[in-house]
Design a protein around this motif. Structure first.
Motif, short mmCIF file in Angstrom:
data_model
loop_
_atom_site.label_atom_id
_atom_site.label_comp_id
_atom_site.label_asym_id
_atom_site.label_seq_id
_atom_site.Cartn_x
_atom_site.Cartn_y
_atom_site.Cartn_z
N SER A 1 -0.31 -6.03 -6.39
CA SER A 1 -0.18 -5.59 -7.78
C SER A 1 0.44 -4.20 -7.90
O SER A 1 0.97 -3.85 -8.95
CB SER A 1 -1.54 -5.61 -8.48
N ASP A 2 0.39 -3.42 -6.83
CA ASP A 2 0.96 -2.08 -6.84
C ASP A 2 1.71 -1.85 -5.52
O ASP A 2 1.26 -1.11 -4.65
CB ASP A 2 -0.15 -1.03 -7.01
N PRO A 3 2.87 -2.50 -5.35
CA PRO A 3 3.57 -2.48 -4.07
C PRO A 3 4.11 -1.11 -3.65
O PRO A 3 4.53 -0.94 -2.52
CB PRO A 3 4.71 -3.48 -4.26
N TYR B 1 -2.65 2.44 -0.02
CA TYR B 1 -3.21 1.10 0.17
C TYR B 1 -2.40 0.30 1.18
O TYR B 1 -2.97 -0.45 1.99
CB TYR B 1 -3.32 0.35 -1.15
N ARG B 2 -1.09 0.46 1.17
CA ARG B 2 -0.28 -0.26 2.15
C ARG B 2 -0.57 0.23 3.56
O ARG B 2 -0.68 -0.57 4.50
CB ARG B 2 1.21 -0.13 1.83
N ILE C 1 -9.70 -7.52 0.15
CA ILE C 1 -9.76 -6.57 -0.97
C ILE C 1 -8.42 -5.87 -1.17
O ILE C 1 -7.93 -5.74 -2.29
CB ILE C 1 -10.89 -5.54 -0.75
N LEU C 2 -7.82 -5.41 -0.07
CA LEU C 2 -6.60 -4.62 -0.18
C LEU C 2 -5.36 -5.45 -0.52
O LEU C 2 -4.46 -4.95 -1.21
CB LEU C 2 -6.34 -3.86 1.13
N SER C 3 -5.29 -6.67 -0.04
CA SER C 3 -4.08 -7.49 -0.26
C SER C 3 -3.71 -7.63 -1.73
O SER C 3 -2.55 -7.38 -2.10
CB SER C 3 -4.22 -8.86 0.40
N PRO C 4 -4.62 -8.01 -2.62
CA PRO C 4 -4.23 -8.12 -4.02
C PRO C 4 -3.90 -6.76 -4.66
O PRO C 4 -3.06 -6.70 -5.57
CB PRO C 4 -5.42 -8.77 -4.71
#
Length: 108
Positions: free
Chosen positions: A33-35, A40-41, A26-29
């Motif tokens: 999309s929002d690096p 999230y990172r 879930i978190l990887s995409p």
């Protein structure tokens, strides 16, 4: 990740890994999309860290090393961007110690 942390504490590694894999999927995409998303990172790095712990405990040293390596990569980028909370200032060093443990360079 808190559920996975609890399952690891209960030595229910397979259940923890199943949940962590879903979290990573879930978190990887989202991160891709929002690096610049610090939260999230960070959460993704913790999912990799917990996966590494569970993998190591199940005897899968190579995958544990791969997972902790991904966690280290993310945390180092966050550190370089000054995006690490004060409470996590030693996180990179902790992860490096875990990697050494998984590789057999440090006593278990």
């Amino acid at each position: 990740t808190e559920r996975a942390r609890a399952l690891i504490g209960l030595r229910q590694f397979d259940r923890a890994l199943a949940g962590l894999q879903k979290t990573i999927e879930i978190l990887s995409p989202i991160v891709e999309s929002d690096p610049k998303s610090t939260t999230y990172r960070y959460d993704l790095s913790m999912s990799y860290r917990l996966s590494a712990q569970a993998l190591f405990e199940t005897g899968n040293r190579s995958r544990a090393l791969e997972s902790v390596g991904k966690a280290i990569e993310i945390v180092n980028r966050l550190r370089d961007e000054n995006a690490i909370r004060d409470a996590d200032k030693n996180l990179a060093a902790e992860l490096e110690n875990e990697r050494a443990r998984y590789s057999g360079e440090q006593a278990r």
